[in-house]
Enzyme design. Sequence first.
Site, PDB file in Angstrom:
ATOM      1  N   GLY A  31      75.387  62.307  56.371  1.00  0.00           N
ATOM      2  CA  GLY A  31      75.684  61.017  55.743  1.00  0.00           C
ATOM      3  C   GLY A  31      76.176  61.129  54.311  1.00  0.00           C
ATOM      4  CG  ASP A  33      71.735  64.415  51.012  1.00  0.00           C
ATOM      5  OD1 ASP A  33      72.114  64.818  49.904  1.00  0.00           O
ATOM      6  OD2 ASP A  33      70.683  64.801  51.563  1.00  0.00           O
TER       7      ASP A  33
END
Length: 167
Positions: A31, A33
Amino acid sequence: MKIEVLREDITTLDVDAIVNAANKTLRGGGGVDGAIHRAGGKEILEECKKIGGCETGEAVITTAGKMPAHHVIHTVGPVWNGGENNEDELLQNCYKNSLQVAVEHDLKTIAFPNISTGVYGFPKERAARVAVETVEQKFGYKPSIEKVFFICFDMENYDLYEGMIKE
Ligand code: AR6
């Protein structure tokens, strides 16, 4: 002090800090991150390793490496578990503590992704409500922050935030 809703890739923004929806290990993931670590480069992971980890609802700050932003504030959102397990309060803490870290570093502009609404499964409308209410409340006490961006990656979140900000 303003709020703006944008439909963007958060890694492209030239702001004082972008917020990362991290996990407790701070070692990267998927995602937003994953996107932040890829775009920022290994310097971010090196600083994260030194910090060690982060509890749910807490926030820590690192460099933004090669990204246009100056810092990354890593916060760990709650995993959705039915809604009766303190999820709202923990998500609120993510926004509060990220703003607190920004203020401590005298930052003026901060961009939030839609924390917990991807892999962690928090219902988007409920998460948006928590995010907007928390940031608006916090504004009164935190004069050093001039602008907060809510960065929506998907159209559903964008529409939800646009609607709530207009309210
Ligand atoms: N820019 C802005 N928003 C993005 C981007 C991007 N480049 N990429 C995704 N999003 P998620 P979580 C949105 O799953 O639910 C990671 O593996 C996405 O559409 O990134 O808090 C961590 O390591 C969604 O609306 O974070 C954790 O293990 C929002 O970012 C776990 O996922 C958050 O989705 C955290 O899960």
